[in-house]
Scaffold this motif. Sequence first.
Motif, mmCIF file in Angstrom:
data_model
loop_
_atom_site.group_PDB
_atom_site.id
_atom_site.type_symbol
_atom_site.label_atom_id
_atom_site.label_comp_id
_atom_site.label_asym_id
_atom_site.label_seq_id
_atom_site.Cartn_x
_atom_site.Cartn_y
_atom_site.Cartn_z
ATOM 1 N N ILE A 149 117.162 69.042 60.011
ATOM 2 C CA ILE A 149 115.780 69.540 60.051
ATOM 3 C C ILE A 149 114.894 68.515 60.746
ATOM 4 C CG2 ILE A 149 113.715 70.007 58.608
ATOM 5 C CD1 ILE A 149 115.510 72.320 58.351
ATOM 6 N N ASN A 150 114.074 69.013 61.644
ATOM 7 C CA ASN A 150 113.071 68.150 62.267
ATOM 8 C C ASN A 150 111.728 68.865 62.126
ATOM 9 O OD1 ASN A 150 111.543 66.438 63.734
ATOM 10 N ND2 ASN A 150 112.629 66.712 65.697
ATOM 11 N N GLY A 151 110.947 68.428 61.161
ATOM 12 C CA GLY A 151 109.658 69.082 60.905
ATOM 13 C C GLY A 151 108.943 68.391 59.757
ATOM 14 N N THR A 152 107.848 69.007 59.292
ATOM 15 C CA THR A 152 107.080 68.391 58.203
ATOM 16 C C THR A 152 107.150 69.267 56.961
ATOM 17 O OG1 THR A 152 105.583 67.485 59.843
ATOM 18 C CG2 THR A 152 104.795 67.460 57.575
ATOM 19 N N LEU A 153 107.559 68.627 55.861
ATOM 20 C CA LEU A 153 107.604 69.354 54.588
ATOM 21 C C LEU A 153 106.236 69.209 53.915
ATOM 22 C CD1 LEU A 153 110.357 69.256 51.900
ATOM 23 C CD2 LEU A 153 108.067 68.529 51.255
ATOM 24 N N ASN A 154 105.667 70.350 53.526
ATOM 25 C CA ASN A 154 104.363 70.314 52.837
ATOM 26 C C ASN A 154 104.514 70.871 51.433
ATOM 27 O OD1 ASN A 154 102.658 69.516 55.136
ATOM 28 N ND2 ASN A 154 103.366 71.471 55.980
ATOM 29 N N LEU A 155 104.005 70.124 50.456
ATOM 30 C CA LEU A 155 104.010 70.600 49.066
ATOM 31 C C LEU A 155 102.579 70.983 48.693
ATOM 32 C CD1 LEU A 155 105.301 70.874 46.185
ATOM 33 C CD2 LEU A 155 104.734 68.472 45.841
ATOM 34 N N TYR A 156 102.391 72.231 48.301
ATOM 35 C CA TYR A 156 101.057 72.721 47.945
ATOM 36 C C TYR A 156 101.005 73.134 46.477
ATOM 37 C CZ TYR A 156 100.460 73.471 53.009
ATOM 38 O OH TYR A 156 100.387 73.325 54.362
ATOM 39 N N GLU A 157 99.828 73.009 45.900
ATOM 40 C CA GLU A 157 99.581 73.656 44.614
ATOM 41 C C GLU A 157 98.834 74.950 44.929
ATOM 42 O OE1 GLU A 157 97.048 71.635 41.784
ATOM 43 O OE2 GLU A 157 97.236 73.329 40.395
ATOM 44 N N ILE A 158 99.275 76.066 44.340
ATOM 45 C CA ILE A 158 98.605 77.354 44.581
ATOM 46 C C ILE A 158 97.920 77.749 43.284
ATOM 47 C CG2 ILE A 158 98.936 79.775 45.297
ATOM 48 C CD1 ILE A 158 100.134 78.109 47.389
ATOM 49 N N ASN A 159 96.620 77.945 43.331
ATOM 50 C CA ASN A 159 95.961 78.385 42.098
ATOM 51 C C ASN A 159 96.065 79.908 41.971
ATOM 52 O OD1 ASN A 159 93.955 79.520 43.636
ATOM 53 N ND2 ASN A 159 92.518 77.833 43.349
ATOM 54 N N SER A 160 95.537 80.449 40.878
ATOM 55 C CA SER A 160 95.747 81.878 40.628
ATOM 56 C C SER A 160 95.010 82.751 41.638
ATOM 57 C CB SER A 160 95.331 82.231 39.215
ATOM 58 O OG SER A 160 94.072 81.695 38.976
ATOM 59 N N ARG A 161 94.096 82.143 42.409
ATOM 60 C CA ARG A 161 93.443 82.922 43.477
ATOM 61 C C ARG A 161 94.167 82.772 44.803
ATOM 62 N NH1 ARG A 161 87.440 81.236 41.587
ATOM 63 N NH2 ARG A 161 88.087 81.409 39.442
ATOM 64 N N LYS A 162 95.382 82.256 44.718
ATOM 65 C CA LYS A 162 96.252 82.080 45.887
ATOM 66 C C LYS A 162 95.676 81.080 46.884
ATOM 67 C CE LYS A 162 98.736 85.524 44.300
ATOM 68 N NZ LYS A 162 99.724 85.123 43.319
ATOM 69 N N GLN A 163 94.821 80.174 46.410
ATOM 70 C CA GLN A 163 94.301 79.139 47.311
ATOM 71 C C GLN A 163 95.256 77.952 47.295
ATOM 72 O OE1 GLN A 163 90.707 78.896 45.132
ATOM 73 N NE2 GLN A 163 89.536 80.156 46.556
#
Lengths: 440, 247
Positions: free
Chosen positions: B152-166
């Motif tokens: 893999i050559n790319g950027t891994l992003n970890l997000y928190e998703i709130n209940s409003r899908k933000q």
Amino acid sequence: MYLQEISLIIFQVLFIYLFFNNPILNEKIVNKIIKVKHFTNVDLVILNVIIFLNLLILISVFSINSTYFFYFYILSICLALIKNFVDKIKINFSYKNIIILFLFFILSLDLAYEIVFGWDVQWFWYLKALNFYQDEDFLNLNKLPLSGYPHLGPYIWGFFWKFPFNNYEYLGRISYVFFYILGIFSFSETLKINNQLRSIFSLFIILATYKYKLFDGDSDVLIFIFLLFAAKFVNYLYQPEKKENQFPIIFLLLGIGNILLWTKQEGIIFFTFLIFSMIIFNQLISKKNKLILISSCFLLIFLRFLILHMLGVPSIDTEVQLQADVLFFDFNEFYYRITNILFYIFVYLIQSPIYLITLPLIVISINFLKNDPLNKTLLLFTFIVLGFLLFAYFFTTTEVIFNSRNSMTEVLNGFSGVYLLVIPNLLNKYLSNNKNRYLK
Amino acid sequence: MNMKKKTKKSISILYTWVIFFLIIIIINNNNIFKKTFKIIKKENYSKRIENVYGYCNGPSVGYLKFIKEKFKLKFNPKIINFDQTSPSDWSIYDLRLEKNNNKIILLNYKKTLSFIFNKQKKNEWTFNDQIQKIESINKIEFTTIYNDETYINGTLNLYEINSRKQKKLVYKKKINQIINSKPINIDFKTENFNSYHGTFLIEFDNLQNNNLKNINNIILSSNNYFKIENYKIINQEKNCYYVSSRN
């Protein structure tokens, strides 16, 4: 073989049944003191439950030793039994009592087997019950989570957990099952049909509403039960033949209001809405009694705040408060909150068998009972409750969907008993119209 | 008259039968016979508690009761459960006793906590449970379909998703390597990899190749904030420990 456990359940069921089914106030005394006529035997049992629970509130708040109270109450029951014997009052034990006792036993077995507690019960309700079971002070509640939550439900649990057998915790929760069955069978008496049909009606309601989760230790089921008690007496106030009982019934309603006030915050809110809707449309109640009813409701609320303030106990839940940031919202946020609240109200309404039956009946009754005061009361109650739900869930610090998913079922079930009033209202009118036609 | 009486009687008998059947339905719906049999023959109260709350899994009430009984505790120990379950302190709590924070019961303790992100779409892996008391992310592991070597050559992003899908970015990491041969050590200190209501999402961007379809699950691991080696172990059963502080 674990016969000890099953025998404890049988004895606890019999104890609770006899504890409440031998009215301290028998028919003669009731007629003499509070001049109530046309009270059924179940009404007398409910009267005793109301007196007992109001006494429990007093002894818990003022930290009176529950053991003394227990023996005092048992002594009172014995004296009442002797008095009944002297007055030659027959012990009432009809086939309805056998059904109630049997149902009480089988649902208690279910409760004893399941034992699972809900999340909130494990978090704080159980500890409150333990507080009373272990004879700790009322003020000790301050050291436990959510000290601002009303305590009557866990106190009842703790009381019957300790008395008379001092054994498994669920023996205390069995008392909730008794109140539940009593409330439903009592409500069935609002139907002007024979006793067998009333029992069938009660069994259908139990079949539709009973699930173990109601008795997992949360006080929500008590809101349903006590509002069902209240609904029956509210129904009495719409009957011209019971007009002479008006003041004692109002007194009983206030007793129920006080119990709800100390059971859960939303309990007294829904009770006040019901009373408010009733005094607007019920022309049978005198202005003086209306004034007494509404002012006493506020007085009870004020007294609770005053007592808790004097004792230094928080009177509302301090961990979930309205924060300023919930007041700042744009149109998208407004739309998001309102649509989600309405969506979840709809979803949970159609999941409840009581609403599935009663809401269509209310729609039907708008047409059939146009000027009926009880019907108007129910409609006003619906509008006020809907407004309250929108307001309460809109201005909450917890995320709307999370909050709705976690609490709305319990809130809606809590006051669903009030809607059962539409059934006797429609059925009794239908029966009386048909009877008139037949007589003509 | 007699006929009327007879009809009334048969209606009454009919009602009695209806009542009888409704009671039978209530008994049947709630399995009352089976439950009564179990209470009498097989499962006493402690056994039922253990069945519901587990011995050393979930709320682990069985282990708590065992420790309370075995060591005849005269205090309320501190209880830490590393599983995301309802609180279980209530099961052995005694309001008449003092708290003792030097004696600790650890339930479902693991030195490393792993959070498995399940594949949802080609470029979307999610973790939907609560995450609490996490102070760092220490490792990223990938499981691939058929264990094929995947670059893999790319950027891994970890997000928190709130209940409003933000989405809220918690962590990003540039990856340029074969991902399934060994875990990627990162040792990233963060308080943001905790959530009560939310969901966590992993996505890749700036991809230079198209190997995402090979990735099955992504596992983020965190070292447990509780260092058990600093404590004296009094009792251990599976992942449940009764420990005491050394001082």
